[in-house]
Design an enzyme around this catalytic site. Structure first.
Site, PDB file in Angstrom:
ATOM      1  N   CYS A 114      -7.645  -2.369  31.591  1.00 29.55           N
ATOM      2  CA  CYS A 114      -6.478  -3.014  32.204  1.00 29.55           C
ATOM      3  C   CYS A 114      -5.587  -2.035  32.951  1.00 29.55           C
ATOM      4  O   CYS A 114      -4.762  -2.454  33.762  1.00 29.55           O
ATOM      5  CB  CYS A 114      -5.656  -3.735  31.147  1.00 29.55           C
ATOM      6  SG  CYS A 114      -6.623  -4.934  30.248  1.00 29.55           S
ATOM      7  N   HIS A 254       1.739  -4.718  32.947  1.00 26.74           N
ATOM      8  CA  HIS A 254       0.495  -5.427  32.642  1.00 26.74           C
ATOM      9  C   HIS A 254       0.830  -6.591  31.716  1.00 26.74           C
ATOM     10  O   HIS A 254       1.586  -6.434  30.756  1.00 26.74           O
ATOM     11  CB  HIS A 254      -0.490  -4.462  31.983  1.00 26.74           C
ATOM     12  CG  HIS A 254      -1.689  -5.132  31.412  1.00 26.74           C
ATOM     13  ND1 HIS A 254      -2.403  -6.082  32.116  1.00 26.74           N
ATOM     14  CD2 HIS A 254      -2.314  -5.006  30.213  1.00 26.74           C
ATOM     15  CE1 HIS A 254      -3.415  -6.513  31.364  1.00 26.74           C
ATOM     16  NE2 HIS A 254      -3.380  -5.873  30.218  1.00 26.74           N
ATOM     17  N   ASN A 284      -3.961 -12.828  30.082  1.00 29.43           N
ATOM     18  CA  ASN A 284      -4.233 -11.428  30.422  1.00 29.43           C
ATOM     19  C   ASN A 284      -5.394 -11.384  31.419  1.00 29.43           C
ATOM     20  O   ASN A 284      -6.539 -11.634  31.049  1.00 29.43           O
ATOM     21  CB  ASN A 284      -4.577 -10.673  29.134  1.00 29.43           C
ATOM     22  CG  ASN A 284      -4.926  -9.217  29.386  1.00 29.43           C
ATOM     23  OD1 ASN A 284      -5.114  -8.794  30.524  1.00 29.43           O
ATOM     24  ND2 ASN A 284      -5.019  -8.449  28.313  1.00 29.43           N
TER      25      ASN A 284
HETATM   26  N1  ACO Z   1      -4.779 -18.957  16.324  1.00 32.39           N
HETATM   27  C1  ACO Z   1      -4.278 -19.101  15.083  1.00 32.39           C
HETATM   28  N2  ACO Z   1      -4.230 -18.117  14.171  1.00 32.39           N
HETATM   29  C2  ACO Z   1      -4.725 -16.920  14.555  1.00 32.39           C
HETATM   30  C3  ACO Z   1      -5.257 -16.692  15.825  1.00 32.39           C
HETATM   31  C4  ACO Z   1      -5.281 -17.769  16.713  1.00 32.39           C
HETATM   32  N3  ACO Z   1      -5.771 -17.657  17.977  1.00 32.39           N
HETATM   33  N4  ACO Z   1      -5.661 -15.420  15.909  1.00 32.39           N
HETATM   34  C5  ACO Z   1      -5.391 -14.850  14.734  1.00 32.39           C
HETATM   35  N5  ACO Z   1      -4.815 -15.754  13.887  1.00 32.39           N
HETATM   36  C6  ACO Z   1      -4.360 -15.558  12.516  1.00 32.39           C
HETATM   37  C7  ACO Z   1      -5.052 -14.394  11.837  1.00 32.39           C
HETATM   38  O1  ACO Z   1      -6.256 -14.813  11.237  1.00 32.39           O
HETATM   39  C8  ACO Z   1      -4.040 -13.983  10.828  1.00 32.39           C
HETATM   40  O2  ACO Z   1      -4.103 -14.848   9.743  1.00 32.39           O
HETATM   41  P1  ACO Z   1      -3.909 -14.288   8.234  1.00 32.39           P
HETATM   42  O3  ACO Z   1      -2.526 -13.725   8.198  1.00 32.39           O
HETATM   43  O4  ACO Z   1      -4.102 -15.493   7.395  1.00 32.39           O
HETATM   44  O5  ACO Z   1      -4.960 -13.218   8.062  1.00 32.39           O
HETATM   45  C9  ACO Z   1      -2.701 -14.240  11.516  1.00 32.39           C
HETATM   46  O6  ACO Z   1      -2.983 -15.183  12.556  1.00 32.39           O
HETATM   47  C10 ACO Z   1      -2.078 -12.996  12.099  1.00 32.39           C
HETATM   48  O7  ACO Z   1      -3.090 -12.278  12.842  1.00 32.39           O
HETATM   49  P2  ACO Z   1      -2.744 -10.955  13.624  1.00 32.39           P
HETATM   50  O8  ACO Z   1      -4.017 -10.452  14.220  1.00 32.39           O
HETATM   51  O9  ACO Z   1      -1.958 -10.032  12.745  1.00 32.39           O
HETATM   52  O10 ACO Z   1      -1.796 -11.536  14.752  1.00 32.39           O
HETATM   53  P3  ACO Z   1      -0.895 -10.736  15.748  1.00 32.39           P
HETATM   54  O11 ACO Z   1       0.502 -11.148  15.561  1.00 32.39           O
HETATM   55  O12 ACO Z   1      -1.211  -9.271  15.732  1.00 32.39           O
HETATM   56  O13 ACO Z   1      -1.384 -11.329  17.133  1.00 32.39           O
HETATM   57  C11 ACO Z   1      -2.748 -10.681  18.996  1.00 32.39           C
HETATM   58  C12 ACO Z   1      -2.730 -11.131  17.541  1.00 32.39           C
HETATM   59  C13 ACO Z   1      -2.108 -11.774  19.833  1.00 32.39           C
HETATM   60  C14 ACO Z   1      -4.185 -10.480  19.424  1.00 32.39           C
HETATM   61  C15 ACO Z   1      -1.913  -9.384  19.124  1.00 32.39           C
HETATM   62  O14 ACO Z   1      -2.324  -8.470  18.121  1.00 32.39           O
HETATM   63  C16 ACO Z   1      -2.073  -8.719  20.455  1.00 32.39           C
HETATM   64  O15 ACO Z   1      -1.668  -9.254  21.475  1.00 32.39           O
HETATM   65  N6  ACO Z   1      -2.598  -7.495  20.488  1.00 32.39           N
HETATM   66  C17 ACO Z   1      -2.762  -6.756  21.720  1.00 32.39           C
HETATM   67  C18 ACO Z   1      -4.030  -7.219  22.380  1.00 32.39           C
HETATM   68  C19 ACO Z   1      -4.134  -6.772  23.789  1.00 32.39           C
HETATM   69  O16 ACO Z   1      -3.161  -6.575  24.468  1.00 32.39           O
HETATM   70  N7  ACO Z   1      -5.373  -6.657  24.249  1.00 32.39           N
HETATM   71  C20 ACO Z   1      -5.677  -6.442  25.595  1.00 32.39           C
HETATM   72  C21 ACO Z   1      -5.594  -5.016  25.996  1.00 32.39           C
HETATM   73  S1  ACO Z   1      -5.880  -4.887  27.671  1.00 32.39           S
HETATM   74  C22 ACO Z   1      -7.540  -4.568  28.017  1.00 32.39           C
HETATM   75  O17 ACO Z   1      -7.921  -3.438  28.161  1.00 32.39           O
HETATM   76  C23 ACO Z   1      -8.545  -5.659  28.148  1.00 32.39           C
END
Ligand code: ACO
Length: 374
Positions: A114, A254, A284
């Site tokens: 990204c 981004h 994204n």
């Molecule tokens: N819907 C519902 N529940 C979900 C979902 C979903 N889509 N995804 C995860 N959960 C649940 C998990 O299972 C977890 O449940 P649990 O507590 O019972 O175990 C809970 O929600 C919390 O999960 P987390 O992974 O801790 O959620 P978080 O608040 O961290 O959000 C997310 C996840 C949105 C992916 C976040 O971590 C994030 O945005 N990270 C950065 C990712 C990113 O930017 N990636 C791209 C980089 S750019 C590139 O190079 C491509």
């Protein structure tokens, strides 16, 4: 004579098909409330069968050229930043080069996930400033929907498809790309990757069965990393440009997660309205997210010529980077015989024409700049 790399054109292209959070609820175990609350995303665009990374890039590139007076045949270099290239090779940039008819251009892809658009813009700007080229197209284009496992709710909700492009031209007056920061920490490579399909783990029935050809991500760790680097890279690039945070009209980050952008705003002690945010409608789009956000902000009148902007991003690699720029007027008014006039042909074009017909640039500029206004 010092050369400066100015951004003189821009364009974007997104697929027509919209995938909403409600649509995703029918595919995977998730819900609109969770997605909106944790990411800020409501919907994203998804490539149709006929949309490809190259076709979206081509549309964005043609729109970036439109109205600039620069023909595709005058472009010296095309860089496509992408993590969803059409093939391992040939480069997607070469396909775009052929499709737009950029017959004089070199073309290559750049992979920094990204952060790729910022790295590519910096590379093209350096080439323009060095005087080795005059005109470059920098494109971020993705069809990440083809690399996402729609059974994996942790990634399926995040990504969308689209493309954005900048035209860069060399000029003799200050402005354009001012400073940049490019960083990488390969020790975090496993946090975000597509494990199979390369030479390390070639595709086999086994890798496909185990979904190793799809994006794998440790969201929490990527989130932690992103919130650490966004503000620091922004601060660094502003300082390198000899400016203060208050001098920046807008930050174009981004678009990975609204909460990451909010954390960057807090880190920089800037109100959120100084950030361009459109993640709600596109998710994204990786390398395309910054130029798409730029194009929309321009269309909405949020960006004007003369503005100082910072582009900042992060991604797989791990990589991160930022770039400070001033958006200047396409052509700067010149004083001609005491009267104000405008350059009718840009110096970059003159240089390019001069090179081709073997005449001295200085005499060409003299003739054009001494022409009275129409
Ligand atoms: N819907 C519902 N529940 C979900 C979902 C979903 N889509 N995804 C995860 N959960 C649940 C998990 O299972 C977890 O449940 P649990 O507590 O019972 O175990 C809970 O929600 C919390 O999960 P987390 O992974 O801790 O959620 P978080 O608040 O961290 O959000 C997310 C996840 C949105 C992916 C976040 O971590 C994030 O945005 N990270 C950065 C990712 C990113 O930017 N990636 C791209 C980089 S750019 C590139 O190079 C491509």
């Amino acid at each position: 004579m010092t050369r400066y790399a100015h951004i003189t054109g821009w364009g974007m292209a997104v697929p027509e098909r919209v995938l909403t959070n409600q649509d995703l609820e029918k595919i995977v175990n998730t819900n609109d409330g969770w997605i909106l609350d944790r990411t800020g995303i409501r919907e994203r665009r998804i490539a149709s069968k006929t949309d490809t990374t190259a076709s979206l890039a081509t549309q964005a590139a043609l729109r970036a050229l439109h109205g600039t007076g620069v023909a595709a045949s005058e472009v010296d270099l095309i860089i496509v930043a992408t993590c969803s290239p059409e093939h391992l090779f040939p480069a997607t940039a070469s396909i775009v080069q052929d499709q737009i008819g950029a017959s004089q251009a070199g073309a290559f892809d750049l992979l920094a996930a990204c952060t790729g658009f910022i790295f590519a813009l910096n590379m093209a700007a350096q080439a323009v400033r060095s005087g080795s080229i005059d005109t470059a197209l920098v494109i971020g284009s993705e069809t990440l929907s083809r690399l996402v496992n729609y059974q994996d709710r942790s990634t399926a909700i995040l990504f969308g498809d689209g493309a954005g492009a900048f035209l860069i031209e060399g000029r003799d007056w200050p402005g354009g790309v001012l400073s940049s920061v490019m960083r990488s920490d390969g020790s975090g490579g496993e946090l975000l990757s597509i494990p199979a399909g390369g030479s390390y783990m070639p595709t086999t029935l086994e890798t496909v069965r185990e979904n190793m050809h799809y994006i794998q991500m440790n969201g929490r760790e990527v989130f932690r990393f992103a919130t650490r680097v966004m503000a620091s890279a922004t601060r660094e690039v502003i300082e390198e440009a000899g400016m203060r945070v208050e001098d920046i009209s807008l930050v174009i980050p981004h678009q990975a997660n609204l909460r990451i952008i909010e954390a960057a705003a807090r880190g920089l002690k800037l109100p959120l309205d100084r950030f361009v945010i459109n993640i709600e409608r596109y998710g994204n789009t990786s390398t395309a997210s910054i130029p798409i956000a730029f194009c929309e902000a321009w269309d909405q009148g949020r960006i004007r010529t003369g503005d100082n902007l910072v582009l900042v991003g992060f991604g797989a690699g791990l990589t991160w980077g930022a770039l400070a720029m001033t958006l200047t007027e396409r052509e700067r008014p010149l004083k001609v015989d005491g009267r104000r006039s405008t350059l009718l042909v840009s110096r970059a074009r003159l240089r390019s024409i001069g090179r081709r017909i073997g005449r001295r640039l200085d005499s060409l500029i003299f003739r054009t700049s001494s022409r009275p206004p129409d």
